[in-house]
Design a protein around this motif. Structure first.
Motif, PDB file in Angstrom:
ATOM      1  N   ASP A   1     -28.983 -20.262  15.905  1.00  9.98           N
ATOM      2  CA  ASP A   1     -29.524 -19.059  15.432  1.00  9.98           C
ATOM      3  C   ASP A   1     -30.054 -19.083  14.020  1.00  9.98           C
ATOM      4  O   ASP A   1     -29.549 -19.107  13.155  1.00  9.98           O
ATOM      5  CB  ASP A   1     -28.494 -17.937  15.345  1.00  9.98           C
ATOM      6  N   ASN A   2     -31.371 -19.486  14.148  1.00  8.59           N
ATOM      7  CA  ASN A   2     -32.126 -19.767  13.050  1.00  8.59           C
ATOM      8  C   ASN A   2     -32.357 -18.386  11.972  1.00  8.59           C
ATOM      9  O   ASN A   2     -32.198 -18.665  10.482  1.00  8.59           O
ATOM     10  CB  ASN A   2     -33.531 -20.093  13.149  1.00  8.59           C
ATOM     11  N   ALA A   3     -32.169 -17.346  12.544  1.00 13.47           N
ATOM     12  CA  ALA A   3     -32.048 -16.066  11.746  1.00 13.47           C
ATOM     13  C   ALA A   3     -30.841 -16.148  10.719  1.00 13.47           C
ATOM     14  O   ALA A   3     -31.043 -15.554   9.586  1.00 13.47           O
ATOM     15  CB  ALA A   3     -32.169 -15.007  12.497  1.00 13.47           C
ATOM     16  N   LYS A   4     -29.719 -16.731  11.428  1.00 14.99           N
ATOM     17  CA  LYS A   4     -28.808 -16.665  10.604  1.00 14.99           C
ATOM     18  C   LYS A   4     -28.462 -17.965   9.960  1.00 14.99           C
ATOM     19  O   LYS A   4     -27.185 -18.345   9.440  1.00 14.99           O
ATOM     20  CB  LYS A   4     -27.388 -16.099  11.639  1.00 14.99           C
ATOM     21  N   ASN A   5     -29.147 -18.752  10.106  1.00 11.21           N
ATOM     22  CA  ASN A   5     -29.188 -20.076   9.488  1.00 11.21           C
ATOM     23  C   ASN A   5     -28.071 -21.083  10.024  1.00 11.21           C
ATOM     24  O   ASN A   5     -27.304 -21.686   9.023  1.00 11.21           O
ATOM     25  CB  ASN A   5     -29.191 -20.122   8.002  1.00 11.21           C
ATOM     26  N   THR A   6     -27.684 -20.849  11.167  1.00 14.73           N
ATOM     27  CA  THR A   6     -26.308 -21.346  11.862  1.00 14.73           C
ATOM     28  C   THR A   6     -26.555 -22.186  12.976  1.00 14.73           C
ATOM     29  O   THR A   6     -27.507 -21.615  13.957  1.00 14.73           O
ATOM     30  CB  THR A   6     -25.364 -20.103  12.056  1.00 14.73           C
ATOM     31  N   VAL A   7     -26.277 -23.107  13.199  1.00 15.86           N
ATOM     32  CA  VAL A   7     -25.727 -23.903  14.524  1.00 15.86           C
ATOM     33  C   VAL A   7     -24.323 -23.960  14.755  1.00 15.86           C
ATOM     34  O   VAL A   7     -23.231 -24.078  14.188  1.00 15.86           O
ATOM     35  CB  VAL A   7     -26.163 -25.307  14.445  1.00 15.86           C
ATOM     36  N   THR A   8     -23.969 -23.505  16.082  1.00 18.39           N
ATOM     37  CA  THR A   8     -22.550 -23.565  16.742  1.00 18.39           C
ATOM     38  C   THR A   8     -22.383 -24.548  17.647  1.00 18.39           C
ATOM     39  O   THR A   8     -23.151 -24.811  18.715  1.00 18.39           O
ATOM     40  CB  THR A   8     -22.444 -22.100  17.466  1.00 18.39           C
ATOM     41  N   LEU A   9     -21.248 -25.041  17.701  1.00 20.24           N
ATOM     42  CA  LEU A   9     -20.894 -26.085  18.692  1.00 20.24           C
ATOM     43  C   LEU A   9     -19.512 -25.456  19.200  1.00 20.24           C
ATOM     44  O   LEU A   9     -18.331 -25.548  18.983  1.00 20.24           O
ATOM     45  CB  LEU A   9     -20.420 -27.171  18.167  1.00 20.24           C
TER      46      LEU A   9
END
Length: 127
Positions: A72-80
């Motif tokens: 989620d680039n808007a939240k500056n986050t990558v999830t695994l």
């Protein structure tokens, strides 16, 4: 300027965990992002990678069908998202930005030009 991994913990075999990778000091959306892990006494290995913009992904054979990466680039986050966890998944998990490749794919793992490592998060799979 770093990526901070979080969400690790102790889980029983067959259980699930969700790890997060949060960027600080830069825009995560500028890079493909990889997840890596290092078990005690072993070398670091690639787990998964997600491309900068088109959502294409790479998974190590050992985690295919069990792990899912998203961003989620808007939240500056990558999830695994990790499911059907096994004792051999026990490791410290890290995320990093790929400075060379903007795109991952089926047979295209992250490059070796990686940056913005932060402290990892420990995942322990044990009964």
């Amino acid at each position: 300027v770093q990526l901070q991994a979080s969400g690790g913990g102790l889980v029983q075999p067959g259980g699930s965990l969700r790890l997060s990778c949060l960027a600080s000091g830069f825009s995560l959306g500028d890079y493909a992002i990889g997840w890596f892990r290092q078990a005690p006494g072993q070398e670091r290995e690639v787990v998964s990678c997600i491309s900068r913009s088109d959502g294409s992904t790479y998974y190590a054979d050992s985690v295919k069908g069990r792990f899912a990466i998203s961003r989620d680039n808007a939240k500056n986050t990558v999830t695994l998202r990790m499911s059907s966890l096994k004792p051999e998944d026990t490791a410290v998990y890290y995320c990093a930005a790929d400075l060379e490749r903007s795109r991952c794919g089926e047979n295209r793992p992250p490059s070796s030009s990686l940056a913005y490592w932060g402290q990892g998060t420990l995942v322990t799979v044990s009964s």
